[in-house]
Write a protein that holds these residues in place. Structure first.
Motif, short mmCIF file in Angstrom:
data_model
loop_
_atom_site.label_atom_id
_atom_site.label_comp_id
_atom_site.label_asym_id
_atom_site.label_seq_id
_atom_site.Cartn_x
_atom_site.Cartn_y
_atom_site.Cartn_z
N ILE A 173 0.92 -1.14 -0.12
CA ILE A 173 0.06 -0.19 0.00
C ILE A 173 0.91 1.12 -0.12
O ILE A 173 1.77 1.57 0.99
CB ILE A 173 -0.93 0.00 1.15
N VAL A 176 4.22 10.64 1.13
CA VAL A 176 4.05 11.47 2.61
C VAL A 176 5.05 12.64 2.34
O VAL A 176 4.96 13.49 3.43
CB VAL A 176 4.62 10.44 3.40
N THR A 232 5.85 5.90 1.27
CA THR A 232 6.07 4.84 2.23
C THR A 232 5.02 3.78 1.93
O THR A 232 4.16 3.81 1.21
CB THR A 232 5.67 5.45 3.59
N ASP A 233 5.21 2.59 2.40
CA ASP A 233 4.44 1.29 2.27
C ASP A 233 3.92 1.01 3.64
O ASP A 233 4.54 0.88 4.57
CB ASP A 233 5.32 0.14 2.07
N THR A 234 2.61 1.06 3.58
CA THR A 234 1.75 0.98 4.97
C THR A 234 1.21 -0.43 5.14
O THR A 234 0.39 -0.66 5.88
CB THR A 234 0.84 2.11 5.03
N GLN A 235 1.37 -1.40 4.30
CA GLN A 235 0.94 -2.55 4.29
C GLN A 235 1.34 -3.39 5.62
O GLN A 235 2.71 -3.20 5.78
CB GLN A 235 1.19 -3.48 3.06
N THR A 236 0.65 -4.23 6.12
CA THR A 236 0.92 -5.09 7.12
C THR A 236 1.10 -6.64 6.61
O THR A 236 0.39 -7.07 6.00
CB THR A 236 0.15 -5.10 8.21
N ASN A 294 1.91 5.37 -0.29
CA ASN A 294 1.37 6.81 0.02
C ASN A 294 2.54 7.28 -0.26
O ASN A 294 3.44 7.22 0.17
CB ASN A 294 0.86 6.70 1.36
N VAL A 328 10.56 0.87 5.25
CA VAL A 328 9.28 1.17 4.78
C VAL A 328 8.97 2.49 4.00
O VAL A 328 8.13 2.68 3.40
CB VAL A 328 8.47 0.90 6.10
N GLU A 329 10.02 3.37 3.84
CA GLU A 329 10.00 4.35 3.06
C GLU A 329 11.24 4.74 2.30
O GLU A 329 12.07 4.41 2.73
CB GLU A 329 9.45 5.65 3.88
#
Length: 651
Positions: free
Chosen positions: A584, A588, A598-602, A586, A629-630
């Motif tokens: 995911i 930022v 950034t990747d906000t996937q879990t 986004n 993650v970013e």
């Protein structure tokens, strides 16, 4: 203002519990004289109050009560801390407001209605028309706080002609009017406020002399005595404590014989004992229970405790009966003497034992060893009284065998499962006889396990058979017996066993879902004859399989099925189609020539990412594979459209 009243002392009871090692005695409530005082505390505007009250020589509190509301307390030394709440006011003082009231309103807000001949719907020219006033109106609140609803009443019973008027069309009409007013009763609420005051009177019932604390600790179970030396003493003992350090007298009575003892320095626990001698005190045969032990401190404090077990005095010897053999007789093959005993003294039999030629013997046991025998039966009751009877006889008998080998074993050629142990004991009464133990599997020739010289007592044997190719797969019967060199043969003991040389079917695997997925559930199907079902993932430890396995990354699962004979089958299955879920992405941070994404996937497992930025479908920048993650792309062209791509893989 403090008000303390002393009341007459009352006889009250409170519970003291003694912990003992057996529930054969209980304590009655100690008796002490209780004092009572009442105290009225100062008046306060607080309904909930905390008050303290120091009472000299206060030992313990029996009860605390209050005339109104509720009371709870804590005790520290001789000072009570009281929490008082929920009481009714002792008085109240008005601090403002006024009481409720009502008054009559009349001729309020006169209203006049206008209309003219034949035109009762609207004004026109100088002719006026008004609608009927409402039947009720709201009133107030006025300056005195009154409010309510008033009802309409006409002043004029009939309309009044007040002259002529001209309509907008020039027509001449007659103008009428009719006057109205409102009347009724209005009211105001009670607005008075008060300050409330509370006063509590507390009554305390308390103890200023503690009763002794009496504990019976022995005997911890029922006691049996007799006239036999070493068994003729009855002892009841325990401890006593008196917080007032009084000298305490302990007493109790058995069969009319009272024993007493005095205990001093009782501020700490002190031991006491009461002792009766069955012979010297002439305690009669019988059972005694509910023996009351009393502790008296001489100042009104008395405690009692009941020994609720039983003390049995038995002065009668048991009577022995032997059947099945007679003195001086000879018995062929075997004999099984029986013996018993009775006790009429009341204590009951403690034991009835026997020896046969000096060895322990159980009643009714068949005697199968040969030779001269002496049976001695001894009976002892619980009071120590004892009787003994002896019988001598002779037995001539063949050898016997006891087989301890387990029945219905399942064996194989697998190490750890391929040993069949034949073990047991043989016995021949004829000392010096040669005893041979033999076995046979199915209809094969008999084999010798061991040859021993009889010692006249049970002799053990043990032999291991190895399961190999000479013993085929299937069901088998083992027979074992013993022979002596005089033709005596014991009964044959049999055991069934199974040889299983076939491994169970190999385990199988199924995946759910099939195809590419972020996780998978793998079910292992084991054969029904597998007694051990285990699996491991990659190089992990072997684990008992109980439910389907959930994988969140690719791995190889190994499974093994082992049957009760140790035969084992193995299988493995590789899961290769598990991948992480889509990232995911986004934005930022954004500037003229840079962008942070950034990747906000879990993810279910640790991953690493590669960040790329594309212009017109071509990658212009990308990162190395990273745990971050970013990522920030810099040096970008202003006013240009870019696409961001994030690739993810499991670590």
């Amino acid at each position: 203002m403090e008000n303390i009243k002393k009341r007459p002392r009352l006889l009250v009871w409170f519970m003291v519990m003694a912990l003992v090692s057996f529930s054969l005695f209980y304590g009655e409530s100690p008796r002490v004289l209780a004092a009572t005082q009442s105290k009225t505390f100062p008046e306060s505007t607080s309904r909930t109050q905390t008050q303290t009250w120091k009472i000299p020589n206060l030992k313990s509190v029996v009860s605390v009560s209050v005339e109104t509301g509720t009371v709870s307390y804590t005790l520290s030394g001789d000072t009570l801390t009281l929490t008082l709440s929920g009481g009714s006011p002792s008085r109240q003082v008005q601090t403002g407001g006024s009481p409720a009231g009502s008054k009559t309103i009349s001729n309020y807000n006169p209203v006049r209605k206008y209309f003219y001949t034949y035109h009762n719907y609207a004004s026109s020219g100088s002719c006026k028309f008004t609608s009927d006033p409402p039947s009720t109106i709201s009133y107030g609140p006025d300056s005195e706080g009154y409010s309510g609803t008033l009802s309409k009443k006409a002043v004029d019973a009939w309309p009044v002609n007040i002259g002529s008027c001209t309509t907008a069309t020039g027509a001449s009409e007659t103008q009428f009017k009719q006057d109205y007013y409102y009347e009724g009763t209005v009211s105001k609420p009670d607005t008075r406020t008060y300050q409330y005051y509370y006063q509590y009177t507390v009554t305390v019932q308390y103890l200023d002399n503690s009763a002794p604390i009496l504990v019976i600790s022995s005997p911890s179970n029922s006691q049996v005595v007799s006239a036999v030396d070493g068994r003729r003493t009855i002892t009841i003992s325990g401890t006593v404590t008196d917080t007032d350090n009084n000298t305490v007298t302990i007493s109790a009575t058995i069969n009319g014989k009272t024993k007493t003892t005095s205990v001093t320095n009782t501020s700490t626990s002190k031991p006491w004992s009461l002792i009766w001698d069955v012979v010297n005190d002439n305690i009669g045969q019988g059972t005694y229970s509910n023996i009351v032990v009393t502790a008296d401190d001489g100042n009104g404090g008395v405690s009692t405790s009941n020994y609720t077990g039983t003390i049995t005095v038995d002065k009668t010897n048991p009577v022995i009966t032997i059947t099945g053999v007679t003195n001086g007789s000879t018995y062929q093959d075997s004999v099984a003497p029986s013996f018993s005993a009775t006790d009429s003294g009341g204590s009951g039999l403690a034991s009835v034992t026997a020896t046969l030629n000096g060895s322990a013997y159980s009643s009714g046991t068949a005697i199968t060893t040969g030779g001269a025998k002496t049976l001695i039966v001894t009976a002892t009751d619980n009071a120590g009284n004892q009787s003994q009877q002896t019988v001598s006889f002779t037995v001539n008998k063949k050898p016997t065998l006891t087989l301890t080998t387990l029945d219905n074993l399942t064996l194989s050629e697998i190490p750890g499962f391929n040993t069949y142990t034949i073990s047991g004991q043989v016995n021949d009464a004829d000392v010096g006889d040669e005893i041979t133990v033999k076995y046979q599997i199915d209809s094969n020739p008999a084999q010798i396990i061991a040859t021993e010289t009889s010692s006249g007592s049970p002799q053990s044997f043990n032999n291991d058979i190895t399961i190999d190719s000479t013993i085929p797969e299937g069901n088998h019967v083992l027979k074992v017996w013993t022979e002596d060199n005089k033709g005596g043969i014991s009964s044959i003991e049999s055991r069934n066993f199974v040889v299983d040389k076939t491994p169970p079917a190999a385990p199988t695997f199924s995946e759910n879902p099939t195809g590419q997925a972020v996780s998978k559930t793998v079910t292992i199907n084991f054969p029904s004859d597998a007694s051990i079902k285990e699996y491991k993932i990659d190089d992990g430890n072997w684990t008992t399989y109980t439910e389907p396995i959930t994988l969140t990354k690719n791995a190889t699962i190994y499974a093994r099925a082992i049957d009760i004979a140790g035969n084992q089958s193995d299988a493995s299955h590789s899961v290769t189609s598990i991948g992480p879920p889509n990232p995911i992405v986004n934005v930022v941070g954004l500037s003229e020539d840079s962008v942070k994404v950034t990747d906000t996937q879990t993810y279910p497992e640790p991953v690493e990412r590669q960040f790329s930025i594309l212009k017109s479908g071509q990658i212009v920048q990308n990162s190395n594979w990273t745990d971050e993650v970013e990522y920030t792309f810099s040096g970008l062209d202003p006013n240009t459209i870019y696409d961001v791509q994030v690739d993810v893989r499991f670590k």
